[in-house]
Design a protein around this motif. Structure first.
Motif, PDB file in Angstrom:
ATOM      1  N   TYR A  97     -66.694  14.656  30.238  1.00  0.00           N
ATOM      2  CA  TYR A  97     -67.882  13.860  29.917  1.00  0.00           C
ATOM      3  C   TYR A  97     -68.971  14.230  30.922  1.00  0.00           C
ATOM      4  O   TYR A  97     -68.868  13.908  32.109  1.00  0.00           O
ATOM      5  N   ASP A  99     -71.868  13.121  31.345  1.00  0.00           N
ATOM      6  CA  ASP A  99     -72.702  12.034  31.876  1.00  0.00           C
ATOM      7  C   ASP A  99     -72.019  11.273  33.025  1.00  0.00           C
ATOM      8  O   ASP A  99     -72.662  10.460  33.692  1.00  0.00           O
ATOM      9  N   MET A 100     -70.740  11.544  33.267  1.00  0.00           N
ATOM     10  CA  MET A 100     -70.007  10.758  34.283  1.00  0.00           C
ATOM     11  C   MET A 100     -70.035  11.443  35.645  1.00  0.00           C
ATOM     12  O   MET A 100     -70.140  12.665  35.732  1.00  0.00           O
ATOM     13  N   TYR A 108     -61.475   6.811  35.451  1.00  0.00           N
ATOM     14  CA  TYR A 108     -61.310   6.540  34.014  1.00  0.00           C
ATOM     15  C   TYR A 108     -60.022   7.175  33.490  1.00  0.00           C
ATOM     16  O   TYR A 108     -59.221   6.530  32.809  1.00  0.00           O
ATOM     17  N   ARG A 111     -56.889   5.442  34.861  1.00  0.00           N
ATOM     18  CA  ARG A 111     -56.625   4.159  34.183  1.00  0.00           C
ATOM     19  C   ARG A 111     -56.065   4.414  32.785  1.00  0.00           C
ATOM     20  O   ARG A 111     -55.165   3.715  32.329  1.00  0.00           O
ATOM     21  N   LEU A 112     -56.606   5.448  32.136  1.00  0.00           N
ATOM     22  CA  LEU A 112     -56.122   5.785  30.794  1.00  0.00           C
ATOM     23  C   LEU A 112     -54.650   6.221  30.837  1.00  0.00           C
ATOM     24  O   LEU A 112     -53.899   6.027  29.893  1.00  0.00           O
TER      25      LEU A 112
ATOM     26  N   ILE B   6     -60.417   0.280  27.849  1.00  0.00           N
ATOM     27  CA  ILE B   6     -60.890   1.422  28.658  1.00  0.00           C
ATOM     28  C   ILE B   6     -61.651   2.412  27.765  1.00  0.00           C
ATOM     29  O   ILE B   6     -62.734   2.889  28.111  1.00  0.00           O
ATOM     30  N   LEU B   7     -61.059   2.697  26.600  1.00  0.00           N
ATOM     31  CA  LEU B   7     -61.704   3.644  25.677  1.00  0.00           C
ATOM     32  C   LEU B   7     -63.019   3.082  25.132  1.00  0.00           C
ATOM     33  O   LEU B   7     -64.008   3.807  24.974  1.00  0.00           O
ATOM     34  N   ARG B  10     -65.727   3.395  27.613  1.00  0.00           N
ATOM     35  CA  ARG B  10     -66.174   4.792  27.674  1.00  0.00           C
ATOM     36  C   ARG B  10     -67.116   5.108  26.514  1.00  0.00           C
ATOM     37  O   ARG B  10     -68.130   5.781  26.669  1.00  0.00           O
ATOM     38  N   GLU B  11     -66.769   4.599  25.342  1.00  0.00           N
ATOM     39  CA  GLU B  11     -67.629   4.814  24.178  1.00  0.00           C
ATOM     40  C   GLU B  11     -69.013   4.223  24.421  1.00  0.00           C
ATOM     41  O   GLU B  11     -70.031   4.848  24.102  1.00  0.00           O
ATOM     42  N   GLY B  13     -70.313   3.786  27.294  1.00  0.00           N
ATOM     43  CA  GLY B  13     -70.918   4.666  28.295  1.00  0.00           C
ATOM     44  C   GLY B  13     -71.565   5.878  27.637  1.00  0.00           C
ATOM     45  O   GLY B  13     -72.674   6.277  27.983  1.00  0.00           O
ATOM     46  N   VAL B  14     -70.844   6.454  26.663  1.00  0.00           N
ATOM     47  CA  VAL B  14     -71.375   7.627  25.951  1.00  0.00           C
ATOM     48  C   VAL B  14     -72.681   7.266  25.253  1.00  0.00           C
ATOM     49  O   VAL B  14     -73.679   7.992  25.325  1.00  0.00           O
TER      50      VAL B  14
END
Lengths: 325, 252
Positions: A97, A99-100, A108, A111-112, B6-7, B10-11, B13-14
């Motif tokens: 990603y 943007d991160m 992230y 945690r996943l 969590i997902l 993230r979405e 965030g995107v």
């Protein structure tokens, strides 16, 4: 060359008669192998040989057309989630990603992969250190170079401390220093893990791997330690000699030594380079030396040339295939 | 649940890290506000019905369809293009978690986009009160209108995620979602070519327009609600199956 290291002999990667087709094209054809704990195995082959496909099947991304594969005892199809929990997988075209920030991304992913709280934070910090990413922890991933991306990918792969690592071209885009770091990380982390990794850097494979699988056209054409593969495929013994003096007499004497097949010379002034090839395993070194002394030649260089894995690779994956073991 | 959250985060965030999202939200708010202002201006003298003023114009629903289509573009097509999809699919998460998180992300952005709409009738009522006009606010049609908007959004985003999981590129996804969602609004117009009552009833039941008309009048019919929820569930199920199919038929 290093022999396969084994800690506990547990088979952590098992591929059993695996076949994967893309439409009519068979990318992987009836392939079987296993990787034990503590083993670092290199997967070699030309582009399109089926290396990435095998790795994608093992990662659970692609289902096999036929056959079975398991990670740490979990079937990649029927127990895919558990298999993926036990696996650190770095795809060939690893995407992040953009943007991160590096730290946020690793957190992230941790945690996943099931890490929580303090353990998660500690592990992220540890991986930043291991992969030399401390200075870029607050940088946006989109602003990093390809080499850093690979390192972030490697940190992501290792973050949940999986027993199995599958790395598809992990050295892609890394400079020699970074390759050295990668080698160090793999060697250290591979001590208690099963590691399967592919690379076109044959020197890397030769240095790191205890065992090598060479693939061609979707099949495994050779499995052994790099040292034994080289031994098996070396057809001759080659000496390189730099000499001056009565070269024609020395050449004549060399050709009369038993087991010498060819002698070629590049003339120079005053040093001439001789390339002497003898039958496989023939130990003619001392005889060559004797003849040099007898003919009054002065030697500046005298060495037995080592064959490398790239020659074996080229022989086994040449367009006209020679299938072995 | 934890993995889903969590997902989902993230979405979001995107979506919210992309400048395009803010441009999209700004354009949506500006155009829907403009349409509301124009329709309100033209209805001076007519009976005051803020639900009809807000949810009646065809341009309002056209903007909703465009919003859904543009959001769908960022769901799977972008992940496929960048290769992120492989990174996500090889993590220890289920396909369902991925699909639901993407859907929840799209619905959250949809809700954020629609949030300013709540202010329009409230602002209108305040202005009427300030100018001494009788407010005459009918809250029930407004509430049911927003319920219809939310449920339609659920259906349209469901179609969005389905198209995004099936179609390959971002442009194909936008076109696919736009066409499919637009059809849902105008399919009742096809009734003019038939005199078969069953066909006419079926087309009217499938189309979103008659049901929305009822909702903005304060009539809550459970049949379209069941249909919309079922359609959404089907779209999510199909999107999950499409992900499986994507793995099985992936070519290199």
């Amino acid at each position: 060359m290093a022999e396969p290291e084994t800690n506990g002999n547990e088979k952590l990667i098992v591929v059993d008669r695996l076949t994967r087709r893309y439409g009519r094209v068979t990318a992987v054809d009836d392939v079987s192998f296993d990787v034990r704990a503590g083993e670092i195995v290199g997967l070699l082959g030309p582009n399109g040989a089926g290396k990435s496909t095998i790795m994608r099947v093992l990662s659970g991304y692609l289902p096999p057309t036929r056959g079975k594969a398991s990670i740490a005892g979990w079937d990649v199809v029927t127990d895919s989630l558990n298999a993926r929990r036990a696996l650190g997988y770095l795809p060939e075209q690893f995407a992040l990603y953009r943007d991160m920030r590096v730290y946020d991304y690793l957190k992230y992913r941790a945690r996943l992969k099931g890490l929580r709280g303090r353990k998660c934070r500690n592990r992220v910090v540890e991986m930043l250190t291991v992969c030399n990413l401390e200075q870029t922890a607050d940088h946006c991933i989109g602003a990093l170079s390809r080499g850093y991306w690979q390192r972030v990918g490697l940190a992501d792969t290792l973050i949940h401390d999986p027993p199995v690592l599958i790395l598809d071209e992990p050295g892609l885009g890394l400079d020699p220093n970074q390759l050295g770091q990668l080698r160090r990380i793999l060697t250290e982390s591979g001590a208690h893990r099963a590691v399967l990794f592919s690379s076109h850097g044959l020197a890397e494979i030769e240095r790191i791997c205890g065992r090598v699988l060479i693939m061609n056209n979707g099949r495994i054409v050779a499995v052994d330690t790099p040292g034994r593969l080289i031994e098996r495929w070396r057809g001759y013994t080659r000496f390189m000699v730099e000499a001056s003096g009565d070269i024609s007499a020395f050449l004549q004497a060399c050709r009369q030594i038993k087991n010498v097949a060819t002698v070629t010379v590049e003339t120079g002034d005053p040093w001439n380079r001789l390339r002497i090839e003898a039958d496989k395993d023939a130990d003619i070194g001392s005889k060559l030396f004797e003849q040099a002394v007898r003919t009054g030649c002065v030697l500046r260089e005298f060495r037995r040339e080592q064959d490398h894995l790239d020659e074996v690779f080229a022989a086994m994956t040449a367009p006209v295939n020679q299938e072995v073991g | 649940m934890r993995t889903f959250l969590i997902l989902w985060a993230r979405e979001l965030g995107v979506f919210f890290h992309a400048a395009a999202t803010y441009i999209m939200l700004a354009v949506f708010t500006a155009v829907t506000g403009l349409v509301f202002w124009k329709v309100t201006e033209e209805s001076i003298g007519a009976p005051f019905d803020p639900a009809v003023l807000l949810f009646g114009p065809v341009y309002f629903w056209l903007m909703i369809v465009i919003l859904t289509a543009v959001m769908a573009m960022r769901l799977f097509a972008e992940d496929r293009r960048t290769g992120i999809l492989e990174t996500v699919l090889t993590a220890p998460v289920t396909d369902w978690q991925i699909v639901l998180a993407k859907y929840a992300g799209a619905m959250t952005v949809f809700a954020v986009a629609c949030l300013p709409l709540v202010g329009y009738p409230l602002l209108l009522a305040a202005l009427r009160r300030a100018t001494g006009s009788p407010t005459g606010m009918q809250w029930a049609p407004l509430i049911t209108g927003f319920l219809a908007l939310f449920l339609c959004g659920a259906v349209l985003n469901g179609i969005g995620i389905l198209c995004a999981s099936i179609l390959k590129g971002p442009v194909a996804t936008v076109i696919g979602v736009f066409v499919a969602c637009s059809l849902l609004f105008v399919i009742d117009q096809a009734a003019v070519v038939t005199e078969n009552m069953h066909a006419i009833q079926t087309l009217n039941a499938i189309s979103l327009t008659p049901a929305i008309r009822d909702f903005t009048r304060g009539i809550v019919d459970t049949r379209p609600i069941v249909l919309w929820i079922s359609t959404t569930a089907f779209c999510l199920f199909a999107a999950q199956r499409a992900l499986l199919l994507h793995r099985a038929t992936r070519r290199y």
